[in-house]
Design a protein around this motif. Structure first.
Motif, PDB file in Angstrom:
ATOM      1  N   LYS A 262       0.849  -1.186   0.000  1.00 14.93           N
ATOM      2  CA  LYS A 262       0.000   0.000   0.000  1.00 14.93           C
ATOM      3  C   LYS A 262       0.881   1.231   0.000  1.00 14.93           C
ATOM      4  O   LYS A 262       2.075   1.153   0.321  1.00 14.93           O
ATOM      5  N   TYR A 263       0.300   2.368  -0.392  1.00  8.50           N
ATOM      6  CA  TYR A 263       1.063   3.606  -0.475  1.00  8.50           C
ATOM      7  C   TYR A 263       0.846   4.422   0.790  1.00  8.50           C
ATOM      8  O   TYR A 263      -0.288   4.729   1.138  1.00  8.50           O
ATOM      9  N   TYR A 264       1.942   4.759   1.470  1.00  8.10           N
ATOM     10  CA  TYR A 264       1.905   5.634   2.639  1.00  8.10           C
ATOM     11  C   TYR A 264       2.289   7.038   2.157  1.00  8.10           C
ATOM     12  O   TYR A 264       3.321   7.206   1.501  1.00  8.10           O
ATOM     13  N   MET A 265       1.489   8.039   2.499  1.00  8.66           N
ATOM     14  CA  MET A 265       1.846   9.420   2.162  1.00  8.66           C
ATOM     15  C   MET A 265       1.975  10.218   3.449  1.00  8.66           C
ATOM     16  O   MET A 265       1.069  10.220   4.272  1.00  8.66           O
TER      17      MET A 265
ATOM     18  N   GLN B  57       0.827   6.357  12.544  1.00  8.16           N
ATOM     19  CA  GLN B  57       1.378   5.061  12.138  1.00  8.16           C
ATOM     20  C   GLN B  57       0.359   3.946  12.332  1.00  8.16           C
ATOM     21  O   GLN B  57       0.236   3.043  11.499  1.00  8.16           O
ATOM     22  N   TRP B  58      -0.355   3.996  13.463  1.00 11.73           N
ATOM     23  CA  TRP B  58      -1.362   2.976  13.757  1.00 11.73           C
ATOM     24  C   TRP B  58      -2.457   2.985  12.687  1.00 11.73           C
ATOM     25  O   TRP B  58      -2.844   1.944  12.162  1.00 11.73           O
TER      26      TRP B  58
ATOM     27  N   MET C 188      -2.213   4.173   9.619  1.00 10.93           N
ATOM     28  CA  MET C 188      -1.689   3.800   8.308  1.00 10.93           C
ATOM     29  C   MET C 188      -1.507   2.286   8.195  1.00 10.93           C
ATOM     30  O   MET C 188      -1.690   1.701   7.135  1.00 10.93           O
ATOM     31  N   ARG C 189      -1.121   1.642   9.303  1.00  6.27           N
ATOM     32  CA  ARG C 189      -0.984   0.193   9.318  1.00  6.27           C
ATOM     33  C   ARG C 189      -2.349  -0.489   9.257  1.00  6.27           C
ATOM     34  O   ARG C 189      -2.535  -1.480   8.564  1.00  6.27           O
ATOM     35  N   ARG C 190      -3.284   0.041  10.058  1.00 12.86           N
ATOM     36  CA  ARG C 190      -4.532  -0.695  10.285  1.00 12.86           C
ATOM     37  C   ARG C 190      -5.614  -0.448   9.231  1.00 12.86           C
ATOM     38  O   ARG C 190      -6.500  -1.279   9.055  1.00 12.86           O
ATOM     39  N   VAL C 191      -5.593   0.696   8.570  1.00 11.76           N
ATOM     40  CA  VAL C 191      -6.601   0.951   7.534  1.00 11.76           C
ATOM     41  C   VAL C 191      -6.253   0.125   6.296  1.00 11.76           C
ATOM     42  O   VAL C 191      -5.118   0.159   5.814  1.00 11.76           O
TER      43      VAL C 191
ATOM     44  N   VAL D 100      -2.820   5.336   2.286  1.00 13.70           N
ATOM     45  CA  VAL D 100      -3.082   5.801   3.650  1.00 13.70           C
ATOM     46  C   VAL D 100      -2.236   7.045   3.879  1.00 13.70           C
ATOM     47  O   VAL D 100      -1.013   6.996   3.770  1.00 13.70           O
ATOM     48  N   TYR D 101      -2.886   8.170   4.160  1.00 12.05           N
ATOM     49  CA  TYR D 101      -2.197   9.458   4.160  1.00 12.05           C
ATOM     50  C   TYR D 101      -2.224  10.101   5.545  1.00 12.05           C
ATOM     51  O   TYR D 101      -3.232  10.054   6.240  1.00 12.05           O
TER      52      TYR D 101
END
Lengths: 466, 466
Positions: free
Chosen positions: A429-432, B376-377, B379-382, B387-388
């Motif tokens: 997945k893409y983290y922004m 961070q939580w 972005m990991r969990r969604v 995930v922005y």
């Protein structure tokens, strides 16, 4: 629990698995090995009950002897059980792919984009007799952070149940790891037992992300045609080996005999031998003689049958003539899973490629040649997961490729192709990371994107590994 | 040509495309730009005919004004046509992924394994009104070595036909490149025009490897439920933005207003605003006031409606009260594609994550927070492709990610996820270079596999680039 409850529990487990660390996963795998060792007698006793029941089915002609053989979990002097335990260690030792960064890019000052490897989510794995698959798949799912729902063959139901209980107990009692943010979810590995449950799950694309069928052609085809969920696997394993004009005789004999006889029931066995007409009375005769000598039934097209006859192979032994027959059109593209091979003579390299692309199953195909240009052309043009030069098609296997473990061999053209290890169970997945930017801030007369690649050194690559 | 002939011609083109070089592909792209420029008048004349016919449909109420607007290929002072030509250059400039080695391993002396990037094969692309997609997709297919079958909207049929003819003429007349092994196949890009042809093609998994629908939710859902072929794309774009307890008010206002109003019809617009209860009377009030001031219709749950009322927003302008209404349960998970937003108050970060995982479409979701741990939580969990943290969901786009071009945005969990560029049209195959080995040569008491990784320096990485 209803099957929807099971699916929902798997999804909930998958959500929790997004934040478990590599250390937690390793702790669970180590505990699985311990619990399996502790419960060895209980497992083997359940397996003996399964085998006793299956023996009656074999006697009644309702179960094949080969399926019966695969049911056994103990092995001679317990060697199969030892291999099972060793397999848990092997998975524990593979590098953890989750959290790895595969792309890092600065879009603007204070606006960074990362592509991060993550689990696919919830896997439904359907397999036939071999109960050790429960342990194998459970370990791969745990290591890759996926939740798994497993359905084994009904012949192994008692063994599967005891194995699944052992795994769930191991998850519940694994040693805690320091600083872990999440509990390891006990519903990460669940087992279902009926065909009705499978049919219901194949409809639940809301909860199930990928289906992995391992078993017979008809099982895989049934699954593929019964679901909208992506299916990873292969129905057919129709592999071909082509003897090119410049094939080396010794390599040809060794590769073809290995590819056909090393384990004929495997999907990576060669089913079709293609022969360049220029080597029909030379290299092919050596190969045909070796095949017949090994007891392979040769289904030969007109020209190859004539060459076999002319070379006197039919008289080479008592049963040689019985092993050679004229090929029917249906022999080409057929998976024998036995000591049978179809032979077709072709006029050119391109004709061989066309034959494979028309009749093969996009699994693994080999060329035997001393001509590097022909080899490259063949490898580019054949549409298959594996294209080999001077090697047996039997090498198409996750362990032989050095993947440490295998969830299956895929003949798909998307996601994962060929032998699939942990990577086949991952996506990204893409983290922004922004600082309050809107897309409308960028454009003509406004801010411009930087699009600077951030070098993937070890620190960046492991930035999101837990 | 029958539709099966078209499919077969695409497969034949795909086989030929395995051996075209980067230089050949570049030559074809350059020629496409030339031919489109030369035929500009002809293209715009066809487009004018399409627009005239469509205008009557609009007047009769059978075609929407927004669809009509997308039909135009010329633009004000020809700016859209210039962008179209520029797009061909852009694709030409992207690095060619085909032939790249992504894994290299020595299994034994004289037995080397390479994982090499290759085209997926034959792509079926189905889109609605915008005719420039013909050029865009044709260029991406050519660059990635895929054969493409395109089906545009019937409103743009004349334009699509002229564009496809121009592309085929360009392929046939591209400058030859030195040392090229293969002719560039003219059936690499084909067009079909009827729904019946599409329905037939969706059944031809033997010839078509991937389907890419670009258009309305109902188009994509119809395709997804009508084929066994893998579908790359997204039906829904239900993106959420969550205002966490420590959200910065200025970032919150800027990101949410941009995410909702920058282009409300886009799939990456925010449809749902989740609000931590602790910022209901502070940050949320600022955001709600800004949304209402921009003319956004706010569908507020009970608690957020109370907060809006208490803050006096309903009296902030003449039409403010008309813009705010009570949300229905169906507002959550709904894609408005318009200036509407649903608001739901949650008690915790985990409740926000659960809401997104239950109601979102796995597209792109954002958290506005000053708390790095919560970010961070989240972005990991969604479970979403994007995930922005402190950025507008509108950044989810191939151009903004720096991919140079986009074939679509995928909400799948396998193969490609998020904005997909050329990579989404590629897969890999395994090349094995042997010297006559059989799998039976290896094992206990026999040869052992080396499994030594070969470093991926530039030479190895580009070993199979043509």
């Amino acid at each position: 629990m209803s099957v929807e409850d099971i699916a929902r529990a798997a999804r909930a487990a998958s959500n929790m698995l997004q934040t478990v660390s590599s250390a937690q996963k390793s702790s669970v795998l180590k505990r699985i090995k311990e619990v399996l060792s502790e419960r060895r007698d209980e497992i083997i006793s359940a397996n003996n009950q399964d085998k006793a029941a299956a023996q009656k089915e074999v006697e009644a002609g309702r179960l094949s002897a080969s399926l019966f053989k695969r049911l056994d979990i103990e092995g001679k002097d317990g060697d199969k059980f030892e291999t099972l335990l060793q397999g848990v260690d092997d998975v524990d030792r593979i590098a953890d792919p989750i959290g790895q960064v595969t792309l890092a890019r600065k879009l603007d000052d204070g606006l960074d984009l990362f592509r991060v490897v993550c689990p696919v989510g919830v896997c439904l794995v359907i397999f036939e007799a071999r109960p050790e698959v429960v342990v194998n798949i459970a370990c791969l799912a745990i290591k890759s952070g996926n939740a798994a729902i497993l359905k084994g063959g009904k012949e192994a139901a008692r063994t599967n149940r005891v194995l699944a209980e052992a795994i769930q107990h191991a998850i519940a009692t694994a040693a805690p790891t320091e600083g872990c943010q999440s509990r390891f979810p006990e519903t990460a590995v669940q087992v279902v037992e009926t065909r009705d449950e499978i049919n219901a799950l194949l409809d639940m694309d809301r909860y199930v992300d990928i289906v992995i069928p391992r078993g017979s052609n008809s099982l895989v085809r049934h699954i593929q045609s019964s679901t909208r969920i992506p299916v990873l696997g292969h129905a057919d394993g129709v592999c071909s080996t082509f003897l090119d004009a410049s094939a080396d005789p010794a390599k040809a004999v060794h590769c073809v005999v290995d590819a056909k006889t090393n384990y004929p029931a495997a999907c990576n066995s060669t089913e079709t031998l293609l022969v360049h007409e220029s080597v029909l009375s030379t290299v092919f005769v050596d190969v045909a003689r070796a095949l017949v000598a090994t007891g392979v039934r040769v289904h030969a097209d007109e020209r190859s049958l004539a060459a076999i006859t002319a070379a006197g192979i039919l008289e080479s032994s008592d049963n040689a003539a019985a092993l050679v027959s004229a090929a029917k059109p249906s022999d080409f593209g057929h998976e024998y899973t036995d000591l049978d091979i179809a032979v077709c003579v072709v006029d050119s390299l391109d004709a061989a490629i066309d034959h494979i692309n028309a009749h093969g199953s996009k699994h693994t195909d080999a060329i035997i040649t001393e001509d590097a240009e022909n080899a490259q052309w063949f490898m580019r043009r054949v549409d298959a997961a594996g294209v080999y030069w001077n090697a047996s098609t039997r090498f198409a296997d996750g362990f032989r490729y050095g993947f440490g473990a295998e969830i299956g061999v895929s003949t798909n053209k998307t996601h994962a192709r060929g032998p699939a290890g942990l990577e086949g169970l991952t996506i990204y997945k893409y983290y922004m990371f922004g600082s309050g930017q809107g897309a409308g801030d960028f454009g003509a007369g406004k801010k411009q994107f930087l699009h600077t690649d951030i070098p993937l050194d070890d620190q960046v690559r492991n930035k999101f590994v837990l």
